[in-house]
Scaffold this active site. Structure first.
Site, mmCIF file in Angstrom:
data_model
loop_
_atom_site.group_PDB
_atom_site.id
_atom_site.type_symbol
_atom_site.label_atom_id
_atom_site.label_comp_id
_atom_site.label_asym_id
_atom_site.label_seq_id
_atom_site.Cartn_x
_atom_site.Cartn_y
_atom_site.Cartn_z
ATOM 1 N N HIS A 220 -4.347 3.262 8.272
ATOM 2 C CA HIS A 220 -3.082 2.768 8.792
ATOM 3 C C HIS A 220 -2.147 3.942 9.065
ATOM 4 O O HIS A 220 -2.036 4.837 8.236
ATOM 5 C CB HIS A 220 -2.393 1.846 7.778
ATOM 6 C CG HIS A 220 -3.056 0.510 7.659
ATOM 7 N ND1 HIS A 220 -2.878 -0.312 6.583
ATOM 8 C CD2 HIS A 220 -3.907 -0.146 8.488
ATOM 9 C CE1 HIS A 220 -3.578 -1.415 6.762
ATOM 10 N NE2 HIS A 220 -4.218 -1.338 7.908
ATOM 11 N N GLU B 136 0.848 -1.183 0.000
ATOM 12 C CA GLU B 136 0.000 0.000 0.000
ATOM 13 C C GLU B 136 0.883 1.232 0.000
ATOM 14 O O GLU B 136 2.113 1.144 0.102
ATOM 15 C CB GLU B 136 -0.982 -0.023 1.169
ATOM 16 C CG GLU B 136 -0.352 0.002 2.543
ATOM 17 C CD GLU B 136 -1.393 -0.104 3.673
ATOM 18 O OE1 GLU B 136 -2.382 -0.838 3.526
ATOM 19 O OE2 GLU B 136 -1.193 0.529 4.708
#
Lengths: 378, 290, 378, 290
Positions: free
Chosen positions: B247, B209
């Protein structure tokens, strides 16, 4: 969490890092009074939580009171990258002999606090990092030993022309490291660190970001928070267990898990749509969270359709379905909602929702994305 | 075979008397993981559905021979709990806890290093060697024993990927969620090495990511050291810079850490990058000529 | 440097270590008022910088105001091992369920801070160390990592009967370690650490010694110093660059170097004499120091003869001789003085002193010791 | 031969521009010690009587190949200076500085350990291998090349001992003042080992003092591992308990660390203990049958 320059300098002062006397002003009258108090040429600096305020005209050097008042008028209320300037600080203008960049960050690669020092002070360090990366010294600090004074001296002997300022600068750096670890920062930066006409080394600017994960250790920081409208939504959502970030598009998303949420947004974009938000309802199965999430989506007037993408792991799809039903019972939902349920108790979830005419179901992420974009085009 | 955990894994659960610890203890046991002990300070002598509870990890290790630990301890105490496991001789710690201050993780890193302890996480869903052992909070029913290794920074996105693989008949050797925090334990390169050396792993899925440059490093490493086929997916192509996407690690700063940079790096290293999760099983099938 | 229990507890309180409310009293009236303030059974505790005050009657449990007044009368002014009690503290009497010993010291052998914990709290730990050393857990703390909370818990799980008090005790221990390193202690001790009737863990006593070498980092400690007469002399001497400790004998010594000074005292004792002091004039050659040293020796009325033993290294014997001549010119010295000069410029030194009739010269330490003892016997 | 320092010792003086550093630099050079560099932050480029000055120890090592350092830096900065030398690759540091806070020495100890740096001191007079090299503040004229090794916790008392040896015709291989502080670098046992292994050392003089139990440990070690004759002297037999006798380490606490305990331990280990310094050369002569 970001704080303003003036707040960061107050923290620095508590650690005996030399900073300038600063007068915080929210009105032009206060700026005028600050000029009188300082009694000589000043700098008026916008306090906004975004970089590049110098280029945007948010920092003005003022030789006279008239100029200071003019600067106050111009800067207070100014828009910098979408943020309105509500505060400025007024400081004595400094005669700068030389300037440096000093920064500390938590570094992924070395798994340590990384010290960065450069002779290219006073400019945007990201620019230097791109164009002249070799001009930034990067030193990982041993997490157990901490920054040792001799390390601090050694790095300044490399970047400073004149050894006589090294001890002062090294002292500041050792204190900055103390700020960083004791105050749980993710960034602590002095740019520029300057040598003034009296050979004093001063932190002329200050930038500090706190680790959001460590705010529980610093209840006093809450009072320092200065959020814009979007950020307020994010903080409020976080308190409800949601991770929510508002964006510009028209397709609202509700997903469990950050990675899947990002991938869902990507998918919408891939198929030609535009996501209205990032929204991760997290790992738990509380139907309440789904209700809250629906509220955020419905309160965003730009949202024309919603994609709900749930991959049940810990999250149970039937719980999500229950939450949705509760949400529908509490609010009027008139826009199309595409839902894809997979994983734990997906069958049960679909069963619960099958009588709801408003819902468009999908089997895969791809199908869901296509359907939600279609629904908007209609 | 598999990597990191298998039938010999003897697990101690730190924070077993907490809500999450207790819930997932049952799930892990149900999957067949050898849960030999729990630790909650002050509760030694208790027994949670057949699992003995100890005051300290050292006591748990002494009494049960536990060799792996999973940490469900709250964020303010988690780093100390991980260090405790390491000092007690545990060689693999899986830290599930979300929200540990980064500086705490940095501080314990040298302790783990000197004790030779590997860490997965924190802020991760754990790992599974299907059919052998699961440590963490993974939904076991979607996994299938097989020969594809998977490494992911994300939780539910991993499930999506695995589901794609399993429903297409492709099983997994080991699947690892490495965690979404900026500073974590084992990362792509260490795990790629383990998979490369694992004779039962024939292909690797890497699910990255935005944020940081770990994917770029992984790409460079794959080019040099990995002979098995690797396929990748990058989440966050549509994420705006400067915003933390759930996150703590998923943050694009000043044009660095973007999805397009990562995708370019992978493609330059000969790694096929999937546009959407559904591409992954297709790519794997092509790579393995299934 | 030693500080009183009440001062140590003030430091503890600053680190959130639970201590009792204490009332410091220097008069019996204050003790009576303290009893009224607390309003129930109290303990009156002598504040003296010496161990064993309990055995000496310096700690009294008082159920009534009358008893408290009586205790105040008895303890204030009491002599404990040569020290006069000038202050007491009055605290609420605590119902003790269990008590423990907790201490931190700088340890020579492990080159670390050594943690000591024992279930044998409330008694003199030196006694336990002699009779039941196995009852003291000793754990060296990694200097870089510091005391980790899990270590603190682990040690209390070993010594405490009931696990439910462990977390509180471990918290206190982690804070005590912080006190130790941040305040540059050589000793930080809680004896006893008690569990009270409400299951609260409290530091009922507190003992803290500071590292004399680190006082430069803590200017605030000077105000806490409470020296007796002898110690005042020592501190004053230290400011003059001398290391001086007054003893009971009649033979004054002046030596350069601590080891040689001890060996000189030993020699005096070996040959049947009794040293009046330890006096190290240190490594430099400043004649002023010799003058100051002579002043200390002459001001001690017990001194009947003096032994000067100099082994010149950095110290030059001729400088010592010059200092002696200056001293003789400033003060009347009527007692015998035996001098032994050796090493750097010994010849020149002897030459300078040869006309002084009062001086008895010696070639070796042994000869010097014999001669000075003889001179006293005469 | 000799131990720790010899003709190959290339010395850097930390704090060379200070009063003590400059004075003793001259003395060391005069004795023949190879003083190759000095360090004082901010004074790089200066030259002190032919010795080049550098800003950092790393620069000094790079430019001169220095392998040993002596520290004259004031107490508040000395521990950092010692650590700097160690991090710069110096393998032997002699710390002369008196008055360093004990916790500072404790904190740098693991840094020295991991770099493989040995330390003599702090608060010590240094060491000498007569005829080869002297590092510290020792009065060189009293030493004589020979075969007796000497270890001492004291300064001037060492000189007294050495003087007794030299005037009795007994030379020394290496004499080391280990320092009077509670926490110091190399201690009796490490140095006894070096002397035991040094083929030119035939006998050892150990000069202890009250405080701690290092002498007792040394006695036990000698009994097990040292075959060469050892004679000892203990200073402080007449010292009262609880008083710090000049040296921070010379403190008798609660009946432990007394001279009589130490003497008993040595005698039990077969080490002759001198009543006065003058006995030392006699004991050595008897031991070596001179």
């Amino acid at each position: 969490m970001k704080i303003h320059e003036y707040q960061a300098k107050e923290i620095f002062a508590g650690y005996q890092i030399p900073v300038q006397h600063q007068v915080l002003c929210t009105t032009v009258d206060q700026v005028a009074a600050a000029f009188d108090e300082i009694g000589e040429a000043v700098v008026v600096k916008a306090q906004v939580l975004v970089g590049g305020r110098g280029k945007a005209g948010g920092i003005k050097f003022c030789q006279t009171k008239e100029k200071a008042i003019e600067a106050g008028k111009n800067i207070l209320g100014m828009d910098i990258k979408g943020l309105t300037v509500e505060k400025v600080i007024v400081c004595k203008a400094v005669d700068i002999k030389d300037e440096f960049y000093v920064g500390l960050i938590n570094d992924r690669n070395t798994k340590s606090v990384l010290l960065m020092v450069s002779a290219e002070g006073g400019v945007e360090i990201e620019e230097v990092a791109k164009t002249n990366p070799e001009k930034i010294l990067k030193i990982p600090i041993d997490p157990l030993v901490g920054l040792q004074p001799h390390q601090a001296r050694s790095v300044f002997f490399e970047v400073m022309q004149n050894g006589k300022h090294v001890q002062q600068a090294a002292d500041i750096l050792v204190k900055l490291y103390k700020v960083f670890v004791e105050q749980d920062c993710t960034l602590a930066e002095i740019n520029p660190l300057v040598i003034d006409a009296d050979d004093k080394v001063i932190a002329l600017d200050a930038k500090v970001n706190f680790d959001d994960n460590a705010l529980f250790r610093h209840p006093e920081y809450e009072a320092m928070a200065d959020y814009d409208e979007d950020e307020k939504l994010e903080v409020e959502a976080k308190e409800k267990g949601l991770s929510y970030i508002k964006l510009d598009g028209n397709i609202g998303c509700m997903v469990n898990g950050a990675g899947l949420a990002m991938a869902t947004m990507d998918m919408i974009k891939l198929y030609g749509g535009n996501p209205a938000n990032f929204l991760d309802i997290g790992g738990s199965s509380n139907p309440k969270k789904v209700v809250h999430a629906m509220e955020y989506l419905m309160n965003d007037k730009k949202v024309e359709a919603v994609l709900i993408n749930i991959f049940g792991g810990i999250t149970r799809c039937d719980d999500v379905a229950r939450g949705l039903l509760e949400a529908f019972s509490q609010m009027t939902v008139t826009i199309p909602i595409v839902i894809r349920l997979s994983g734990t108790n997906a069958e049960e979830g679909r069963e619960l929702l099958k009588n709801n005419k408003q819902l468009i179901t999908a089997q895969s992420m791809g199908e869901a994305a296509r359907k939600v974009i279609e629904s908007v085009k209609k | 075979m598999s990597i990191l955990i298998n039938k010999d894994t003897k697990l101690v659960i730190q924070g077993i008397t907490g809500r999450d610890g207790g819930f997932h203890a049952e799930k892990m046991k149900a999957y067949g993981t050898k849960v030999v002990a729990g630790v909650t300070p002050g509760k030694e002598g208790q027994n949670i559905n057949g699992v003995p509870v100890f005051n300290t990890v050292a006591n748990a290790v002494k009494a049960t021979g536990a060799n792996t630990s999973v940490v469900f301890v709250p964020p303010g105490y988690a780093a100390d709990a991980i260090a405790e496991a390491s000092e007690a001789g545990i060689k693999l710690v899986i830290a599930i806890t979300e929200g540990i201050p980064t500086i705490d993780v940095i501080r314990i890193t040298p302790i783990l290093e000197r004790n030779g302890t590997k860490m997965i996480g924190p802020n991760c869903p754990g790992l599974i060697s299907p059919g052998k052992s699961m440590v963490g909070i993974l939904p076991t029913m979607i996994f299938k024993e097989g020969n594809v290794g998977l490494i992911s920074r994300s939780g539910t996105l991993t499930y999506e990927m695995v589901n794609q693989l399993t429903t297409n008949g492709i099983g997994q050797s080991t699947c690892i969620g490495i965690g979404g925090d900026p500073v974590i334990g084992l990362h792509y390169i260490e795990l790629l090495t383990l998979f490369q050396n694992d004779k039962d792993t024939e292909a690797i899925v890497l699910c990255g990511e935005i944020g940081g440059d770990a994917e770029e490093q992984a790409a460079a490493f794959i080019k040099e050291h990995v002979t098995k086929p690797v396929v990748a997916f990058i989440a966050g192509q549509s994420a705006p810079p400067g915003k933390r996407m759930g996150h703590a690690g998923a943050l694009i700063t000043s044009g660095s850490g973007t999805a397009s940079e990562k995708i370019k790096a992978f493609e330059a290293a000969g790694v096929r990058v999937a546009k959407e999760p559904a591409d992954i099983p297709l790519f794997i099938k092509e790579a393995l000529k299934l």
